[in-house]
Design an enzyme around this catalytic site. Sequence first.
Site, short mmCIF file in Angstrom:
data_model
loop_
_atom_site.label_atom_id
_atom_site.label_comp_id
_atom_site.label_asym_id
_atom_site.label_seq_id
_atom_site.Cartn_x
_atom_site.Cartn_y
_atom_site.Cartn_z
CE LYS A 26 66.74 -13.63 61.17
NZ LYS A 26 66.56 -13.08 59.83
CB VAL A 66 73.54 -6.23 61.16
CG1 VAL A 66 74.29 -5.08 61.82
CG2 VAL A 66 73.94 -6.35 59.70
CE LYS A 107 70.25 -17.76 58.84
NZ LYS A 107 70.07 -16.52 58.08
#
Length: 211
Positions: free
Chosen positions: A17, A19, A34
Amino acid sequence: MQGPTIIVTGTDTGIGKTVFAAALAGALGGWYWKPVQAGIEEDGTDADRAARLSGLPRERVLPEAYCLETPCSPHLAAEIDGVVIDPARLALPQVDGPLVVEGAGGVLVPISRSETYADQFARWGEPVVLAARTSLGTINHTLLSIEALRARGVPLLGVAFIGDPVEDSEATICAMGQVKRLGRLPLIDPLTPEALRSAFAANFHLEDFTA
């Protein structure tokens, strides 16, 4: 000017995910975020990895709202680290351009004892790309993830597969889940920014993420 926001989530942990999210952010020339990191590997955080792979300037990879030490589900990692995750700190950042937001693990990974990532996605109200591996078990995991997102009214752009081609599984998921097949990112070895950029361009259409 704030561009489109795209949420990248997955059917499980360790499927690629980060990448994919890095490739998408780089292709869009946007920003990566994130919000919650749980556990730090020897080579750094997922944000560090995204910065290396995306080709974006480091300032376009935003710092986490929470960077937790313990490598487990965010709800438990926060408890072990003595941290309370405040939903207000998970508000989407305002940036000049497209924003790619990466979740943690799968759709129903808990952020707290009462809420999952899918609940947070519903609060954000932005479209989601579901990253799914192509290996055995993916039909079940992916269809369940699609159901969980739709049950909460989360808009779904489509599924991005990751791994070796498995045509029947990919086609079955998209037909039964009534969801768009966005493409498939092959396994890349060695994984370099240049190889990732080329693989993404060869296997995805950028307009599917910006329309």
